[in-house]
Design a protein around this motif. Structure first.
Motif, PDB file in Angstrom:
ATOM      1  N   TRP A 243       0.796  -1.308   0.133  1.00 38.50           N
ATOM      2  CA  TRP A 243      -0.060  -0.030  -0.068  1.00 38.50           C
ATOM      3  C   TRP A 243       1.054   1.292  -0.165  1.00 38.50           C
ATOM      4  O   TRP A 243       0.733   2.155  -0.775  1.00 38.50           O
ATOM      5  N   ALA A 304      -9.566   2.272   1.231  1.00 36.23           N
ATOM      6  CA  ALA A 304      -8.551   2.018   0.440  1.00 36.23           C
ATOM      7  C   ALA A 304      -8.644   1.873  -1.126  1.00 36.23           C
ATOM      8  O   ALA A 304      -8.139   2.413  -1.876  1.00 36.23           O
ATOM      9  N   ILE A 308      -7.308   4.616  -4.201  1.00 36.42           N
ATOM     10  CA  ILE A 308      -6.596   4.024  -5.328  1.00 36.42           C
ATOM     11  C   ILE A 308      -7.322   4.521  -6.550  1.00 36.42           C
ATOM     12  O   ILE A 308      -6.705   5.152  -7.515  1.00 36.42           O
ATOM     13  N   SER A 348      -5.427   2.166   9.662  1.00 38.51           N
ATOM     14  CA  SER A 348      -4.219   1.404   9.468  1.00 38.51           C
ATOM     15  C   SER A 348      -3.352   1.795  10.711  1.00 38.51           C
ATOM     16  O   SER A 348      -2.637   0.907  11.135  1.00 38.51           O
ATOM     17  N   GLY A 428      -1.858  -0.972  -6.132  1.00 36.84           N
ATOM     18  CA  GLY A 428      -3.002  -0.522  -5.048  1.00 36.84           C
ATOM     19  C   GLY A 428      -3.786  -1.761  -5.073  1.00 36.84           C
ATOM     20  O   GLY A 428      -4.143  -2.308  -4.204  1.00 36.84           O
ATOM     21  N   ALA A 431      -2.349  -4.683  -3.271  1.00 33.73           N
ATOM     22  CA  ALA A 431      -2.341  -4.274  -1.638  1.00 33.73           C
ATOM     23  C   ALA A 431      -3.845  -4.446  -1.228  1.00 33.73           C
ATOM     24  O   ALA A 431      -3.780  -4.998  -0.083  1.00 33.73           O
ATOM     25  N   ILE A 432      -4.678  -4.086  -1.865  1.00 36.95           N
ATOM     26  CA  ILE A 432      -6.121  -4.315  -1.296  1.00 36.95           C
ATOM     27  C   ILE A 432      -6.473  -6.066  -1.174  1.00 36.95           C
ATOM     28  O   ILE A 432      -7.213  -6.349  -0.271  1.00 36.95           O
TER      29      ILE A 432
END
Length: 505
Positions: A243, A304, A308, A348, A428, A431-432
């Motif tokens: 991320w 998130a 993105i 986070s 991204g 990352a998700i």
């Protein structure tokens, strides 16, 4: 006031510490608002920085977090987290005075001194931050983490909003390269130094719970092995790394993109930052309530992907020919990014604290910070180095629709920073995916969380749209003052009761 930890922390002491924690945010936020982010990049461009230098400056705060490795040993050995946080803050923020003096100079030498001062500031900030995070983990009750840090972040964002508007006006009234512009930048960094020192004073007034006694010599490798062997926490670290790399590949260059490629003024970039901060303030309490009610991961699952998507949508700013449309597009995207990054930052931070064992959170928090440091530090440096490569290349895609009434075409041309936004979106998405593997108690599905967001938003709008809601909105300053007076009376009553109890005993 003492810098020594307290063996016994009363409820009154804890409440006083939490109040100071929220108040201190106004001053630390003031220091950050005047000396970091858009202003830091604008000041670097003012001194003649290249894309590589901009990338290095953006990476410095993150790479400095690697100093949390020795900071962990320092905290565990000295076990005086407040003293470490206060002294590192005092010395580091004096570097802002050095930066203020550089506003009246220029050239390579000034840029190198600027970079050196930034390294010292960020390095000491990382050492103090390691002690601060572990200290806050023991000071703030777990069930109130979301609310306390949401209120703190509201102060941080509010002061950034006010100072951002003031900075935009000051830069708009001065010509680039003028003596007046030099004076404005010098005043910003001097103001940041002063508010930073006040922040350190307030931190020194906060109580520190006594850490558990050490069981023997500190082995750093053994200390850091625990969070890495924690399967769930290691999954969180993979999400954090991917991320941070995704967003820091693109976001540090927003100012460069808007000023150099879109040819807008720095003052407009600051106004975009203000718009983002307004959305941040409005959304923070919502995310704080939802993270406490459900789970931090559920908030991240909504915020998130939206953040993105907004980064990728920045490509649209270079596709429109109408300057007014470009401005409206950028404002809309910054509002979305401001609202969603509020949830990402809050959730986070809280999820890392929540998954860290209470009483021994130092290693977990430091490992999370170092993961962030490496990923977020390498991304802008790589971006700065690749700037010339992407500047000499472009990708064109033409969509054509043919019909009885003619041919309609939609050309899409990716150039320079557009590549960064697209690449950030792809990373991204990964990352998700990694976030979905992290387990947290109380998490709900993304669809259900979206429903909760709409319900909370609808309720807020309904309250504001009613006569009572409008009256409450106009009565807000008076209500805040009344609440402040009640808090003072309550604190005095608690202190009197505590004094009477001690006298009787």
């Amino acid at each position: 006031m003492t810098l020594h930890p307290q063996p016994d922390l009363t409820p009154a002491d804890r409440e006083r510490g939490l109040r100071l924690l929220v108040t201190e945010a106004a001053f630390s936020g003031g220091a950050a608002a005047l000396t970091s982010g858009v202003i830091l990049t604008a000041f670097a461009l003012h001194l003649g920085a290249s894309n590589v230098m901009v990338g290095v400056l953006a990476a410095t705060p993150f790479l400095a977090q690697l100093l949390q490795l020795p900071a962990v040993q320092m905290v565990e050995r000295w076990r005086r987290r407040k003293a470490i946080a206060v002294f590192s803050s005092l010395i580091g923020r004096m570097m802002l005075l050095v930066m203020a003096l550089l506003a009246f100079s220029g050239g390579t030498a000034a840029l190198l001194v600027f970079l050196a001062a930034q390294i010292v500031l960020c390095g000491l900030g990382a050492i103090g931050g390691c002690a601060w995070n572990a200290w806050m983990r023991d000071l703030a009750p777990e069930e109130r983490l979301g609310d306390v840090f949401a209120r703190r972040t509201v102060w941080l964002t509010a002061i950034s909003l006010i100072l951002g508007l003031a900075a935009a006006l000051a830069l708009d009234w001065t010509a680039p390269g003028s003596t007046a512009r030099d004076t404005v930048f010098a005043a910003m960094f001097l103001g940041g130094c002063i508010t930073g020192l006040i922040s350190a004073r307030l931190v020194a007034m906060m109580p520190e719970p006594l850490m558990p006694p050490t069981t023997g010599p500190i082995d750093l490798r053994v200390l850091l092995r625990a969070p890495l062997r924690d399967r769930n926490f290691s999954r969180l670290l993979v999400f954090v790394a991917s991320w941070q790399f995704a967003i820091n590949l693109a976001t540090p260059f927003f100012t460069v993109f808007i000023v150099r490629q879109l040819h807008f003024n720095v003052s407009f970039v600051l106004l975009l930052s203000v718009a983002s901060q307004i959305a941040n303030i409005l959304a923070l309490r919502l995310w704080g309530r939802l993270s406490d009610r459900f789970a931090n991961k559920s908030v991240l699952a909504v915020c998130a992907p939206t953040y993105i998507l907004a980064i990728v949508a920045m490509i649209g700013a270079s596709q429109f020919g109408d300057r007014t449309l470009v401005k409206l597009w950028l404002v809309a995207l910054h509002l979305v990014m401001g609202a969603t990054i509020a949830g990402v930052t809050l959730a986070s931070t809280n999820i890392a604290l929540k998954l860290s064992p209470k009483g021994s959170a130092t290693a977990y928090v430091a490992t999370n910070a170092m993961t962030t440091a490496v990923a977020a530090g390498l991304a802008p440096i790589l971006g700065g180095l690749l700037a010339q490569f992407f500047a000499a290349r472009q990708f064109e895609l033409v969509a054509r629709w043919s019909g009885p009434n003619g041919v309609w075409t939609l050309p899409i041309l990716l150039t320079a920073w557009d590549f960064y936004f697209l690449l950030a979106g792809l990373i991204g998405i990964y990352a998700i995916h990694r976030l979905s593997l992290v387990a947290e108690v109380g998490e709900i599905e993304r669809r259900e969380m979206v429903g909760q967001v709409f319900n909370e938003t609808r309720r807020s709008i309904r309250n504001i749209s009613s006569v009572a809601g409008l009256r409450a909105a106009t009565d807000l300053p008076g209500a805040l003052l009344k609440d402040a007076r009640l808090r003072v009376r309550l604190r005095r009553a608690q202190e009197a009761q505590e004094a009477q109890r001690q006298k009787l005993s």
